[in-house]
Design an enzyme around this catalytic site. Sequence first.
Site, PDB file in Angstrom:
ATOM      1  N   HIS A   1     -46.700  28.903 -24.054  1.00  0.00           N
ATOM      2  CA  HIS A   1     -47.677  29.460 -25.005  1.00  0.00           C
ATOM      3  C   HIS A   1     -49.045  28.772 -24.899  1.00  0.00           C
ATOM      4  O   HIS A   1     -50.022  29.261 -25.470  1.00  0.00           O
ATOM      5  CB  HIS A   1     -47.192  29.283 -26.452  1.00  0.00           C
ATOM      6  CG  HIS A   1     -45.920  30.010 -26.765  1.00  0.00           C
ATOM      7  ND1 HIS A   1     -45.735  31.340 -26.481  1.00  0.00           N
ATOM      8  CD2 HIS A   1     -44.762  29.598 -27.338  1.00  0.00           C
ATOM      9  CE1 HIS A   1     -44.517  31.709 -26.869  1.00  0.00           C
ATOM     10  NE2 HIS A   1     -43.904  30.666 -27.379  1.00  0.00           N
TER      11      HIS A   1
ATOM     12  N   ASP B   1     -37.698  33.350 -21.805  1.00  0.00           N
ATOM     13  CA  ASP B   1     -37.724  32.807 -23.165  1.00  0.00           C
ATOM     14  C   ASP B   1     -37.847  33.994 -24.125  1.00  0.00           C
ATOM     15  O   ASP B   1     -38.434  35.011 -23.792  1.00  0.00           O
ATOM     16  CB  ASP B   1     -38.947  31.885 -23.309  1.00  0.00           C
ATOM     17  CG  ASP B   1     -38.991  31.141 -24.627  1.00  0.00           C
ATOM     18  OD1 ASP B   1     -38.671  29.935 -24.640  1.00  0.00           O
ATOM     19  OD2 ASP B   1     -39.361  31.762 -25.650  1.00  0.00           O
TER      20      ASP B   1
ATOM     21  N   HIS C   1     -39.628  34.410 -26.638  1.00  0.00           N
ATOM     22  CA  HIS C   1     -41.012  34.674 -27.034  1.00  0.00           C
ATOM     23  C   HIS C   1     -41.829  35.118 -25.816  1.00  0.00           C
ATOM     24  O   HIS C   1     -41.532  34.718 -24.691  1.00  0.00           O
ATOM     25  CB  HIS C   1     -41.652  33.417 -27.630  1.00  0.00           C
ATOM     26  CG  HIS C   1     -40.953  32.883 -28.842  1.00  0.00           C
ATOM     27  ND1 HIS C   1     -39.980  31.923 -28.769  1.00  0.00           N
ATOM     28  CD2 HIS C   1     -41.075  33.200 -30.146  1.00  0.00           C
ATOM     29  CE1 HIS C   1     -39.532  31.650 -29.993  1.00  0.00           C
ATOM     30  NE2 HIS C   1     -40.172  32.426 -30.847  1.00  0.00           N
TER      31      HIS C   1
ATOM     32  N   ASP D   1     -33.774  30.580 -26.261  1.00  0.00           N
ATOM     33  CA  ASP D   1     -33.845  31.100 -27.622  1.00  0.00           C
ATOM     34  C   ASP D   1     -33.518  32.592 -27.691  1.00  0.00           C
ATOM     35  O   ASP D   1     -33.620  33.196 -28.756  1.00  0.00           O
ATOM     36  CB  ASP D   1     -35.199  30.781 -28.274  1.00  0.00           C
ATOM     37  CG  ASP D   1     -36.361  30.875 -27.315  1.00  0.00           C
ATOM     38  OD1 ASP D   1     -36.166  31.394 -26.198  1.00  0.00           O
ATOM     39  OD2 ASP D   1     -37.468  30.453 -27.672  1.00  0.00           O
TER      40      ASP D   1
HETATM   41 ZN   LIG Z   1     -39.397  30.590 -27.225  1.00  0.00          ZN
END
Ligand SMILES: [Zn+2]
Length: 375
Positions: free
Chosen positions: A143, A180, A182, A268
């Site tokens: 990120h 991931d 996200h 995740d």
């Molecule tokens: Zn994540």
Amino acid sequence: MKTGWIYRDEYDWYDMGRSPGLIPPGRFVEPGEHLDQPSTRRRAASLVRASGLAEHLTPLPVTAAGDTELLRVHTRDYLDFLISQDALPKGGHADRGTWRTPFGPGGLEIARLSAGGVTAAARAVVEGAVSNAYALVRPPGHHALPDRGMALCVFANVAVAIKAVRHEYGVGRVAVIDWDVHHGNGTQEIFWDDPDVLTVSIHQDRLLQLSTGDVEEMGGPDALGACLNVPLPPGSGSQAYREALGRIVLPRVRDFAPELIVVASGYDASFFDPNGHMLLGVEDYRWMTQQVVDLAGDICQGRLVVAHEGGYSPWYVPYCMLAVVETLAGERTEVADPVAFIVEGNPFQALSADQARALDRVEAALNAAPPRRTL
Ligand SMILES: [Zn+2]
């Protein structure tokens, strides 16, 4: 086949503070353990040793990423900001003004070691010292933006590593596959205008505050098609991920013909994650990794680096990660998924109608704007 292995004790010393879960500190908030518990990675590293897998891995030395390496991705101003935060007695924040990227005292050196860990893995693979490598690093990176940290990520570990091997060894095209849960927004933004780095993200559609990662985001004008997003609805499981990877992502990566593949491997999207809402199990991570290992063997002499990203179940992540590292090494220990009976028997592992529609949307966008060939 040799598999490189990156892990340092200091990764577990990175202090995310005493916010419980993801709740910011405040009135009526009892301090507790942060969502990103150090024990998750420590337990994962411990299982690699206890299972005997460590004997089949090649430990790689890590050096902290220096300013030269970091400044290929991040701004000087951001680095100076982190130096100022690092000097605070109780630490600060890497994302300039919010609480979402806690930055504990001494965090700068550990974040440098995290970026340096993925970079060391990439160098060893490109040099041919190992065939592939796993970097169990912390804090995560996908990120992080050029001028600020975001959502637990301080430095863009994968991007720093890619820029290093492209600069130092003249590596040409590189493909990033980010699974991931996200969206890998930082990696996407850093390489947005670069036609030689394909960034792929398979993620839960608009999880948390992230508004990026839709199918229409396909790269800048000179890099159209070098960005591929596969947003999946919450509740996606085994079959949705297998279709996303097998039907959409891997053909695109093959067509891109990279010289190196980097996987941003978060856990995740696992069944028991307290943050994401997906259903993946150990055998799904094993399957996905095997597909990428096979593809790398076909198109880029097996050159593959896997970088650890998120994953917040301290007790389940280690089994998922072990399957990934086993697959990289071509080994199988006696460790089995202790909760396979819960995960694999779940009836929602099949492809649902809304998941099929989400995949069709990605394919439609690809067909409407075919990726520009970079060959
Ligand atoms: Zn994540």
